[in-house]
Design a protein around this motif. Sequence first.
Motif, PDB file in Angstrom:
ATOM      1  N   MET A   1       0.840  -1.196   0.000  1.00  0.00           N
ATOM      2  CA  MET A   1       0.000   0.000   0.000  1.00  0.00           C
ATOM      3  C   MET A   1       0.873   1.243   0.000  1.00  0.00           C
ATOM      4  O   MET A   1       1.836   1.345   0.746  1.00  0.00           O
ATOM      5  N   THR A   2       0.537   2.196  -0.875  1.00  0.00           N
ATOM      6  CA  THR A   2       1.305   3.431  -0.966  1.00  0.00           C
ATOM      7  C   THR A   2       0.664   4.510  -0.100  1.00  0.00           C
ATOM      8  O   THR A   2      -0.437   4.349   0.411  1.00  0.00           O
ATOM      9  N   THR A   3       1.369   5.621   0.057  1.00  0.00           N
ATOM     10  CA  THR A   3       0.808   6.771   0.754  1.00  0.00           C
ATOM     11  C   THR A   3       0.018   7.603  -0.241  1.00  0.00           C
ATOM     12  O   THR A   3       0.471   7.859  -1.361  1.00  0.00           O
ATOM     13  N   ALA A   4      -1.165   8.031   0.168  1.00  0.00           N
ATOM     14  CA  ALA A   4      -2.019   8.805  -0.734  1.00  0.00           C
ATOM     15  C   ALA A   4      -1.505  10.238  -0.866  1.00  0.00           C
ATOM     16  O   ALA A   4      -0.907  10.795   0.059  1.00  0.00           O
ATOM     17  N   ALA A   5      -1.756  10.825  -2.033  1.00  0.00           N
ATOM     18  CA  ALA A   5      -1.548  12.261  -2.232  1.00  0.00           C
ATOM     19  C   ALA A   5      -2.811  12.984  -1.773  1.00  0.00           C
ATOM     20  O   ALA A   5      -3.923  12.533  -2.069  1.00  0.00           O
ATOM     21  N   VAL A   6      -2.641  14.069  -1.038  1.00  0.00           N
ATOM     22  CA  VAL A   6      -3.799  14.763  -0.460  1.00  0.00           C
ATOM     23  C   VAL A   6      -3.718  16.253  -0.754  1.00  0.00           C
ATOM     24  O   VAL A   6      -2.642  16.856  -0.656  1.00  0.00           O
ATOM     25  N   ILE A   7      -4.863  16.842  -1.093  1.00  0.00           N
ATOM     26  CA  ILE A   7      -4.978  18.289  -1.174  1.00  0.00           C
ATOM     27  C   ILE A   7      -6.121  18.717  -0.264  1.00  0.00           C
ATOM     28  O   ILE A   7      -7.143  18.039  -0.190  1.00  0.00           O
ATOM     29  N   GLY A   8      -5.930  19.826   0.472  1.00  0.00           N
ATOM     30  CA  GLY A   8      -6.952  20.324   1.387  1.00  0.00           C
ATOM     31  C   GLY A   8      -6.849  19.687   2.753  1.00  0.00           C
ATOM     32  O   GLY A   8      -5.853  19.046   3.101  1.00  0.00           O
ATOM     33  N   GLY A   9      -7.889  19.878   3.549  1.00  0.00           N
ATOM     34  CA  GLY A   9      -7.911  19.329   4.901  1.00  0.00           C
ATOM     35  C   GLY A   9      -9.087  19.881   5.671  1.00  0.00           C
ATOM     36  O   GLY A   9      -9.883  20.670   5.146  1.00  0.00           O
ATOM     37  N   ALA A  10      -9.219  19.468   6.933  1.00  0.00           N
ATOM     38  CA  ALA A  10     -10.311  19.948   7.783  1.00  0.00           C
ATOM     39  C   ALA A  10     -10.216  21.470   7.910  1.00  0.00           C
ATOM     40  O   ALA A  10      -9.133  22.020   8.109  1.00  0.00           O
ATOM     41  N   GLY A  11     -11.340  22.146   7.772  1.00  0.00           N
ATOM     42  CA  GLY A  11     -11.346  23.607   7.888  1.00  0.00           C
ATOM     43  C   GLY A  11     -10.994  24.324   6.602  1.00  0.00           C
ATOM     44  O   GLY A  11     -11.042  25.555   6.537  1.00  0.00           O
TER      45      GLY A  11
END
Length: 409
Positions: A1-11
């Motif tokens: 399993m790889t690490t996901a790419a993420v944009i944004g976040g809580a708030g």
Amino acid sequence: MTTAAVIGGAGQVLTDDEVTAFIGDQLAGAGLDGRSVCVIVPDATRSCPLPLLLQAVHQALDGRVSKLTILVALGTHAEMTASQLKEHLGGDYPNVLNHEWWKPETFADLGTISPDRVGEISDERLRDEVPVRLNRAVVEHDVALVVGPVFPHEVVGFSGGNKYFFPGVAGQEVIDLSHWLGALITSSSIIGTPGTTPVRALIDEAASMIPADKLALSVVAQSGTDSLHAIAFGDTISSWQAAAEISAQTHVRYLDHPVQRVVSVMPPRYADIWTAAKGFYKVEPIVADGGEVILYAPHVTQLAAMHPEIEEIGYHCRDYFIGQWERFRDLHWGVLAHSTHLRGAGSWDPATGEHLRVQVTLATGIPEDVVRRANLGYLNPAAVDLAVYEDDPDTLVVPNAGEILHRLK
């Protein structure tokens, strides 16, 4: 399993341009050129800016992949019409399929999960061999790309990821087993539980049998709007995990004290009680013993369009079914699970009957005799004055109910 790419976040709230650019960049680097891609999307009971997401996916993949199919994950919900699909998807796309769960020829057989493995996954709550059947469109493509939101969920903990395969486009067997496992654990215990719950483990086990490469754009929607807090891209496990962590910070409201009554105002995307029951699941943890949840949905006129059995058995707590298992075991376990999820916590005794923690009342367009026969309370929706309830210190009115989980601190 790889690490996901993420944009944004809580708030945070992403702009349309940020969403489109992120999806384009991620899919450009995903090695999809020349391959066939099946895009699995939610039906209209899940809220997210699907037209924006699909436009970005189509823009990124059209002309680069050998074939692009859109498959709508109905689970066992009603079929969407051509006009509904056009509005839901945001346009006319070629190769759009409903998950036709009512047709045997829809499915490909992927094998079985053994009783020993089911026992191991379920902490020995169940020991059944379960056939794994999946919409053959997924199997017949090189890549399965899940595009959809993650929310707290009554059966699995948090929705999304591999749940779009099971139950989204799955055969009845895994649907029944997974939902009944969730019911045995109970909705109030599992909903909003982070990490891999036993139901999530069962779904992941079934998904491991899918021959296609499995990727996901897991989104965290700003409930009640067409905006997004975040998107995670990666395989269906890592992207789901990243989105679920953000959903846990975004989609859970904490109260200091239990309330005596909740009025859940259900939006039109929930067309029957089978789906509108989310207005109960998401608030059960904050209702005081002996309290009440009112599902206010004047537009709803039936309990379950696709599952008439619910009118025959009605709504009961888990122990009602466990205590009389021989009587109920041959019904669809998914229907039994829905029944217990809406009735909530309680006990059953052969001598004294059922004892329920919370009263559930429907203020809907369903006839009173149908509601009462189903073991639920009835309230004429025309008599409901939301302003009066909002002024009542013992009542919490939840607008746009069904997505935000309410918990006690």
